[in-house]
Design a protein around this motif. Structure first.
Motif, mmCIF file in Angstrom:
data_model
loop_
_atom_site.group_PDB
_atom_site.id
_atom_site.type_symbol
_atom_site.label_atom_id
_atom_site.label_comp_id
_atom_site.label_asym_id
_atom_site.label_seq_id
_atom_site.Cartn_x
_atom_site.Cartn_y
_atom_site.Cartn_z
ATOM 1 N N UNK A 13 36.936 3.001 14.752
ATOM 2 C CA UNK A 13 36.393 1.704 13.919
ATOM 3 C C UNK A 13 37.203 0.673 14.096
ATOM 4 N N UNK A 14 36.693 -0.945 14.123
ATOM 5 C CA UNK A 14 37.287 -2.127 14.259
ATOM 6 C C UNK A 14 36.583 -2.710 13.055
ATOM 7 N N UNK A 15 37.610 -3.014 12.220
ATOM 8 C CA UNK A 15 37.339 -3.816 10.913
ATOM 9 C C UNK A 15 37.804 -5.597 11.274
ATOM 10 N N UNK A 16 36.914 -6.265 11.189
ATOM 11 C CA UNK A 16 37.171 -7.608 11.352
ATOM 12 C C UNK A 16 37.327 -8.527 9.978
ATOM 13 N N UNK A 17 38.602 -8.805 9.828
ATOM 14 C CA UNK A 17 38.559 -9.402 8.526
ATOM 15 C C UNK A 17 39.795 -8.807 7.691
ATOM 16 N N UNK A 18 40.938 -9.460 7.360
ATOM 17 C CA UNK A 18 41.801 -8.698 6.641
ATOM 18 C C UNK A 18 42.118 -9.192 5.060
ATOM 19 N N UNK A 19 40.915 -9.631 4.418
ATOM 20 C CA UNK A 19 40.814 -9.626 3.172
ATOM 21 C C UNK A 19 40.611 -8.435 2.228
ATOM 22 N N UNK A 149 25.810 -0.498 25.626
ATOM 23 C CA UNK A 149 25.023 0.549 25.606
ATOM 24 C C UNK A 149 25.018 1.302 24.059
ATOM 25 N N UNK A 150 24.372 2.244 24.072
ATOM 26 C CA UNK A 150 24.340 2.967 22.681
ATOM 27 C C UNK A 150 25.582 3.392 22.242
ATOM 28 N N UNK A 151 25.848 3.193 20.956
ATOM 29 C CA UNK A 151 27.065 3.820 20.379
ATOM 30 C C UNK A 151 28.466 3.133 21.056
ATOM 31 N N UNK A 152 28.282 1.940 21.589
ATOM 32 C CA UNK A 152 29.436 1.342 22.263
ATOM 33 C C UNK A 152 29.518 -0.102 22.104
ATOM 34 N N UNK A 153 30.575 -0.635 21.530
ATOM 35 C CA UNK A 153 30.868 -2.270 21.779
ATOM 36 C C UNK A 153 32.060 -2.452 22.308
ATOM 37 N N UNK A 154 32.211 -3.953 23.049
ATOM 38 C CA UNK A 154 33.376 -4.150 23.663
ATOM 39 C C UNK A 154 33.698 -5.581 22.970
ATOM 40 N N UNK A 155 34.804 -5.568 22.469
ATOM 41 C CA UNK A 155 35.473 -6.689 21.938
ATOM 42 C C UNK A 155 36.478 -7.242 22.777
ATOM 43 N N UNK A 156 36.177 -8.590 22.963
ATOM 44 C CA UNK A 156 37.226 -9.545 23.755
ATOM 45 C C UNK A 156 38.047 -10.058 22.793
ATOM 46 N N UNK A 157 39.567 -9.866 22.797
ATOM 47 C CA UNK A 157 40.411 -10.514 21.545
ATOM 48 C C UNK A 157 41.627 -10.946 22.249
ATOM 49 N N UNK A 158 42.441 -11.823 21.683
ATOM 50 C CA UNK A 158 43.299 -12.375 22.342
ATOM 51 C C UNK A 158 44.754 -11.421 22.422
ATOM 52 N N UNK A 159 44.533 -10.058 22.228
ATOM 53 C CA UNK A 159 45.304 -9.263 22.537
ATOM 54 C C UNK A 159 44.913 -8.232 23.419
ATOM 55 N N UNK A 160 43.686 -8.466 24.201
ATOM 56 C CA UNK A 160 43.201 -7.660 25.163
ATOM 57 C C UNK A 160 41.835 -6.949 24.751
ATOM 58 N N UNK A 161 41.287 -6.213 25.616
ATOM 59 C CA UNK A 161 39.983 -5.607 25.439
ATOM 60 C C UNK A 161 40.025 -4.694 24.495
ATOM 61 N N UNK A 162 38.853 -4.378 23.648
ATOM 62 C CA UNK A 162 38.743 -3.289 22.598
ATOM 63 C C UNK A 162 37.395 -2.471 22.915
ATOM 64 N N UNK A 163 37.563 -1.337 22.781
ATOM 65 C CA UNK A 163 36.288 -0.391 22.855
ATOM 66 C C UNK A 163 36.128 0.310 21.353
ATOM 67 N N UNK A 164 34.999 0.199 20.631
ATOM 68 C CA UNK A 164 34.579 1.086 19.655
ATOM 69 C C UNK A 164 33.098 1.115 19.405
ATOM 70 N N UNK A 165 32.760 2.447 18.842
ATOM 71 C CA UNK A 165 31.464 2.684 18.585
ATOM 72 C C UNK A 165 31.070 1.866 17.060
ATOM 73 N N UNK A 166 31.949 1.483 16.375
ATOM 74 C CA UNK A 166 31.551 0.656 15.188
ATOM 75 C C UNK A 166 32.454 -0.485 14.891
ATOM 76 N N UNK A 167 31.641 -1.466 14.180
ATOM 77 C CA UNK A 167 32.303 -2.721 13.877
ATOM 78 C C UNK A 167 32.025 -3.077 12.379
ATOM 79 N N UNK A 168 33.109 -3.396 11.692
ATOM 80 C CA UNK A 168 32.772 -3.569 10.381
ATOM 81 C C UNK A 168 33.221 -5.313 10.379
ATOM 82 N N UNK A 169 32.095 -6.167 9.726
ATOM 83 C CA UNK A 169 32.537 -7.538 9.841
ATOM 84 C C UNK A 169 32.840 -7.843 8.103
ATOM 85 N N UNK A 170 34.146 -8.006 7.861
ATOM 86 C CA UNK A 170 34.355 -8.560 6.711
ATOM 87 C C UNK A 170 35.076 -9.700 6.591
ATOM 88 N N UNK A 171 34.643 -10.716 7.074
ATOM 89 C CA UNK A 171 35.195 -12.061 7.315
ATOM 90 C C UNK A 171 34.900 -13.040 6.149
#
Length: 407
Positions: A13-19, A149-171
């Motif tokens: 899981x990648x959670x975007x937003x540290x609030x 593709x199904x069950x996969x996301x790629x996130x480009x970030x300033x610290x490199x590429x991230x792969x995850x099946x789940x993203x939580x947006x908490x921005x």
């Protein structure tokens, strides 16, 4: 995608937003055995928690009715919040606060604050994340997010590429831009075809333009309890709270509460002596007193306010026993039913929260997952806005918990 996928960092899981919502969701998910990454573009975490409640964090509200939580929330579908709020109640968060040894008190109307600093709540959330082995990358800018593709996301970030099946947006929303608020969450939602309810400032001071406000601008700093209402018939809403005069308009809990319901162009009606029959009081004063009207009125409202009103009408600048009945009746009506139309609000800079956001029709109320599989939205970025007094934090905790359980 041009980046080298083989070198991508992989997380469950990648959670975007540290609030509030992001950290709580990450901690719960991590403790349930998931490999969790939290990303935030800011160096500091939980800034909104830190500055809330005058630095003591009004972290929940004991009075929230879990059977009908929608009473304290607005949005295109206020019932949406019911599932999450009834499954993670204020008492559950209070128990977590107690487990971490944080002393707190109730101010009034169920509002709970830390005895010490709001930093204690931030530290508690970080401790919960640490207990779940959560990784944090901060500051870290998020670039492109693509569905690979199904069950996969790629996130480009300033610290490199991230792969995850789940993203939580908490921005979060757009309020308080000076601590890093942005429209990032809305942009992600739109990228994946989700609808947005137009955001607007909420829990925000109201402004009054032009010369008509000049006599009241001098009352800046004056606070008093009032009954405030707006709207007609079924849409009528009223609060009994403290009001604060400012140089540009009105603020204080009464105005912040009503601002979420106020529509541009609509009047506000204020009762400056709630529970008092002003006409009767002034009528009795006329029979027994030779004091000036301003002095008699000052027994019902603060003297500065009495002087401001009386000063605008020569018919009132005399002893109360010499006043015309008509003049006293008009003054009574003004004190008990002062109608005024705001010119606008102080905007996102002074708004405590943002109303509107990701349309709840595109989200599951059970899991917070969107119509786009594997993409979740929690907290303020969603079209759920609570009353002043800890309700928005409780929504953050409850939506985060519902999401973490589903992950």
């Amino acid at each position: 995608m041009s980046a080298d996928v083989s070198s991508a960092s992989r997380f469950d899981v990648v959670v975007i937003g540290a609030g509030a919502a992001g950290l709580f969701c990450a901690g719960v998910a991590g403790q349930r055995g998931l490999k969790v990454l939290v990303l935030d573009h800011s160096e500091k975490v939980g800034e909104k928690i830190r500055i809330s409640g005058g630095g003591r964090a009004n972290f929940t509200n004991r009075d929230l009715d879990v059977r009908a939580p929608q009473r304290h929330f607005i949005g295109d579908n206020p019932n949406f919040c019911r599932s999450a709020l009834s499954r993670y109640a204020p008492q559950q968060f209070i128990e977590l606060v107690q487990k971490h040894g944080i002393a707190f008190h109730e101010k009034h109307k169920g509002q709970l604050f830390c005895d010490g600093s709001s930093q204690q709540i931030v530290d508690m959330l970080l401790a919960e994340c640490a207990a779940g082995g959560v990784e944090r990358w901060q500051p870290c800018k998020v670039g492109k997010i693509v569905s690979a593709g199904p069950g996969s996301y790629q996130i480009e970030s300033s610290r490199g590429l991230i792969e995850t099946p789940k993203i939580v947006v908490a921005t979060g929303g757009l309020s308080i831009p000076q601590i890093g608020a942005s429209d990032f969450g809305y942009r992600i939602a739109e990228q994946f075809g989700l609808r947005i309810v137009t955001p607007r400032p909420a829990l925000v001071p109201l402004t009054f333009g032009g010369d008509a406000w000049a006599p009241y601008a001098e009352l800046a700093g004056l606070a008093l309890p009032v009954r405030i209402e707006t709207g007609a018939k079924k849409e009528k809403m009223a609060f009994l709270e403290d009001l604060l005069f400012t140089h540009r308009g009105l603020s204080g809990p009464a105005v912040l509460q009503i601002s979420s319901y106020w529509k541009p162009g609509a009047p506000l009606t204020l009762d400056f002596a709630p529970g008092v029959n002003v006409a009767e009081s002034l009528g009795e004063a006329k029979l027994r007193s030779k004091k000036r009207i301003a002095n008699e009125l000052a027994t019902l409202v603060p003297s500065r306010l009495a002087d401001a009103w009386v000063g605008q009408d020569p018919a009132l600048q005399r002893p109360v026993n010499e006043a015309a009945d008509k003049a006293l009746a008009a003054l009574s009506e003004r004190v008990a039913r002062w109608q005024i139309v705001p010119s606008g609000t102080e905007g996102y800079k002074k708004a405590e929260v943002t109303a509107g956001g990701v349309d709840t029709r595109d989200l599951s109320s059970q899991t917070m997952e969107s119509k786009q599989p594997g993409l979740y939205f929690i907290g303020e970025v969603v079209d759920v806005t609570g009353w002043l007094g800890g309700y928005n934090f409780q929504w953050a905790w409850a939506s985060a918990h519902a999401c973490a359980q589903a992950l």
